[in-house]
Every structure is written in C-alpha cells, then in structure tokens.
Design a protein around this motif. Sequence first.
Motif, mmCIF file in Angstrom:
data_model
loop_
_atom_site.group_PDB
_atom_site.id
_atom_site.type_symbol
_atom_site.label_atom_id
_atom_site.label_comp_id
_atom_site.label_asym_id
_atom_site.label_seq_id
_atom_site.Cartn_x
_atom_site.Cartn_y
_atom_site.Cartn_z
ATOM 1 N N PHE A 17 0.492 6.074 -10.299
ATOM 2 C CA PHE A 17 -0.203 7.061 -11.118
ATOM 3 C C PHE A 17 -0.670 8.248 -10.267
ATOM 4 C CE2 PHE A 17 -0.724 3.054 -13.383
ATOM 5 C CZ PHE A 17 -0.267 3.407 -14.648
ATOM 6 N N SER A 18 0.145 8.635 -9.295
ATOM 7 C CA SER A 18 -0.246 9.730 -8.415
ATOM 8 C C SER A 18 0.980 10.334 -7.746
ATOM 9 C CB SER A 18 -1.226 9.232 -7.347
ATOM 10 O OG SER A 18 -0.621 8.208 -6.592
ATOM 11 N N LYS A 19 0.747 11.383 -6.977
ATOM 12 C CA LYS A 19 1.781 12.022 -6.175
ATOM 13 C C LYS A 19 1.397 11.856 -4.716
ATOM 14 C CE LYS A 19 4.051 16.450 -5.347
ATOM 15 N NZ LYS A 19 4.102 17.854 -5.774
ATOM 16 N N LEU A 20 2.331 11.360 -3.923
ATOM 17 C CA LEU A 20 2.060 11.143 -2.509
ATOM 18 C C LEU A 20 3.184 11.773 -1.690
ATOM 19 C CD1 LEU A 20 0.496 8.131 -0.954
ATOM 20 C CD2 LEU A 20 2.600 8.917 0.069
ATOM 21 N N ILE A 21 2.809 12.487 -0.651
ATOM 22 C CA ILE A 21 3.779 13.128 0.242
ATOM 23 C C ILE A 21 3.561 12.588 1.645
ATOM 24 C CG2 ILE A 21 4.584 15.301 1.219
ATOM 25 C CD1 ILE A 21 3.463 16.671 -1.327
ATOM 26 N N ARG A 22 4.619 12.085 2.261
ATOM 27 C CA ARG A 22 4.562 11.629 3.659
ATOM 28 C C ARG A 22 5.568 12.485 4.409
ATOM 29 N NH1 ARG A 22 3.015 6.585 5.809
ATOM 30 N NH2 ARG A 22 1.363 6.907 4.301
ATOM 31 N N SER A 23 5.072 13.343 5.282
ATOM 32 C CA SER A 23 5.936 14.286 5.975
ATOM 33 C C SER A 23 5.429 14.506 7.385
ATOM 34 C CB SER A 23 5.955 15.613 5.202
ATOM 35 O OG SER A 23 6.925 16.473 5.725
ATOM 36 N N GLY A 24 6.179 15.274 8.148
ATOM 37 C CA GLY A 24 5.797 15.559 9.524
ATOM 38 C C GLY A 24 6.164 14.408 10.449
ATOM 39 N N ARG A 25 5.379 14.245 11.488
ATOM 40 C CA ARG A 25 5.638 13.209 12.498
ATOM 41 C C ARG A 25 4.873 11.947 12.104
ATOM 42 N NH1 ARG A 25 9.491 12.988 16.161
ATOM 43 N NH2 ARG A 25 8.862 12.256 18.190
ATOM 44 N N TRP A 26 5.577 10.939 11.628
ATOM 45 C CA TRP A 26 4.978 9.657 11.279
ATOM 46 C C TRP A 26 5.949 8.561 11.668
ATOM 47 C CZ3 TRP A 26 6.798 6.429 7.185
ATOM 48 C CH2 TRP A 26 7.831 6.984 6.431
ATOM 49 N N VAL A 27 5.474 7.348 11.785
ATOM 50 C CA VAL A 27 6.310 6.242 12.253
ATOM 51 C C VAL A 27 6.818 5.447 11.058
ATOM 52 C CG1 VAL A 27 6.403 4.163 13.668
ATOM 53 C CG2 VAL A 27 5.003 6.103 14.399
ATOM 54 N N ALA A 28 8.123 5.474 10.875
ATOM 55 C CA ALA A 28 8.752 4.666 9.829
ATOM 56 C C ALA A 28 9.041 3.286 10.410
ATOM 57 C CB ALA A 28 10.049 5.323 9.368
ATOM 58 N N GLY A 29 9.079 2.297 9.563
ATOM 59 C CA GLY A 29 9.401 0.948 10.017
ATOM 60 C C GLY A 29 10.898 0.700 9.953
ATOM 61 N N ARG A 30 11.335 -0.302 10.675
ATOM 62 C CA ARG A 30 12.748 -0.690 10.600
ATOM 63 C C ARG A 30 13.088 -1.073 9.158
ATOM 64 N NH1 ARG A 30 16.075 -1.386 14.630
ATOM 65 N NH2 ARG A 30 14.470 -1.548 16.203
ATOM 66 N N HIS A 31 12.102 -1.607 8.452
ATOM 67 C CA HIS A 31 12.205 -1.902 7.023
ATOM 68 C C HIS A 31 11.033 -1.186 6.358
ATOM 69 C CE1 HIS A 31 11.535 -4.214 3.298
ATOM 70 N NE2 HIS A 31 12.858 -4.220 3.281
ATOM 71 N N THR A 32 11.331 -0.127 5.609
ATOM 72 C CA THR A 32 10.294 0.671 4.964
ATOM 73 C C THR A 32 10.391 0.472 3.459
ATOM 74 O OG1 THR A 32 10.337 2.316 6.730
ATOM 75 C CG2 THR A 32 9.409 3.014 4.630
ATOM 76 N N ARG A 33 9.281 0.066 2.845
ATOM 77 C CA ARG A 33 9.247 -0.172 1.398
ATOM 78 C C ARG A 33 8.537 0.992 0.722
ATOM 79 N NH1 ARG A 33 9.789 -3.889 -2.539
ATOM 80 N NH2 ARG A 33 8.225 -3.961 -4.177
ATOM 81 N N LEU A 34 9.221 1.591 -0.265
ATOM 82 C CA LEU A 34 8.674 2.696 -1.032
ATOM 83 C C LEU A 34 8.456 2.229 -2.463
ATOM 84 C CD1 LEU A 34 11.041 5.565 0.190
ATOM 85 C CD2 LEU A 34 8.856 4.832 1.164
ATOM 86 N N THR A 35 7.200 2.229 -2.897
ATOM 87 C CA THR A 35 6.856 1.808 -4.252
ATOM 88 C C THR A 35 6.272 2.995 -4.989
ATOM 89 O OG1 THR A 35 6.353 -0.417 -3.465
ATOM 90 C CG2 THR A 35 5.508 0.182 -5.624
ATOM 91 N N MET A 36 6.842 3.304 -6.150
ATOM 92 C CA MET A 36 6.374 4.427 -6.941
ATOM 93 C C MET A 36 6.399 3.989 -8.397
ATOM 94 S SD MET A 36 7.563 6.958 -9.119
ATOM 95 C CE MET A 36 9.271 6.647 -8.849
ATOM 96 N N HIS A 37 5.227 3.985 -9.037
ATOM 97 C CA HIS A 37 5.099 3.651 -10.448
ATOM 98 C C HIS A 37 4.326 4.768 -11.134
ATOM 99 C CE1 HIS A 37 5.430 -0.970 -9.589
ATOM 100 N NE2 HIS A 37 6.476 -0.297 -9.186
ATOM 101 N N PHE A 38 4.938 5.401 -12.124
ATOM 102 C CA PHE A 38 4.298 6.461 -12.908
ATOM 103 C C PHE A 38 3.766 7.575 -12.011
ATOM 104 C CE2 PHE A 38 3.800 2.600 -15.446
ATOM 105 C CZ PHE A 38 4.406 3.005 -16.629
#
Length: 137
Positions: A17-38
């Motif tokens: 129920f929101s908008k989220l932005i992940r950008s720039g220099r951040w550490v991703a995991g070898r397995h990254t889970r993205l969950t987006m609902h509404f």
Amino acid sequence: AAEGVAPARDAEVTARFSKLIRSGRWVAGRHTRLTMHFGALIINLANAVLPGREVTVEIDAFCGKLIIIVPAGAHVIDEGGALFAKRAVYGHDSAEDADGPVIRLVGDARFSKVAVHRGSFDPMAPWRHWQDLRHAR
C-alpha cells in the motif's frame, strides 16, 4: 569488501500500500526478494553492489507496478509467471557484454506490471515524447 565482511546472502525489499524506491549505492543479496502488494516498487540495481556474477531476484507482485533497472551489460533471465499481468524486459542483450552480471527473475506477478530496463531509465521519457508531439502541432 573488507576482510571479515561477508557478502549479503539474502535481501528483502517490501512495499505494501505504498511506493518504495531503492536506488543509488546499496547492497543487493545473492537472493533478493521483492514484495509489492497494492503499490509501486522501483529497484535500481545499476549502481547497487552485487555480491556475485549471478543474482536471483524473487518477485511477489500483486496489484501494482514493479520496475527493476539493471546494469547496461546485464543478462536478464525471466523465469517467472504472470496472471493478468505484464512482464517485459527492455533493452537489448548484447554479445559484447559477455562479462555482465546475470539477473535471474523468478516468482509471480498477479494483476501487476513488471518492467525490467537495462541501463538508465527515465520514467518521464514517454510523457515528454507525447508533450513534444502535442507542441509540434
């Protein structure tokens, strides 16, 4: 990476129920889970610290929009499913970029749009295009 610091194995980014932005220099995991609902989730992996040559991105998208920006030379393998959804990978996969990272997409999109863009992405580009056409009349 400094000695004694292990690369991230798992990472999770969630927007409900929101908008989220992940950008720039951040550490991703070898397995990254993205969950987006509404909502909307914009993930930029172009400048992220990738823990290895291959990263698995698990998608759980429901009733919203998910935009993933990957490095220009990335190889994208989309193995996920869609139910009343759109999944698209934009940009070309060039043979020149044989050393680029491999981004493997798994998981499902339901009633959602999942768009993967190689290199930079300007969300206002289509709008500017239509404005230019309108003002050219």
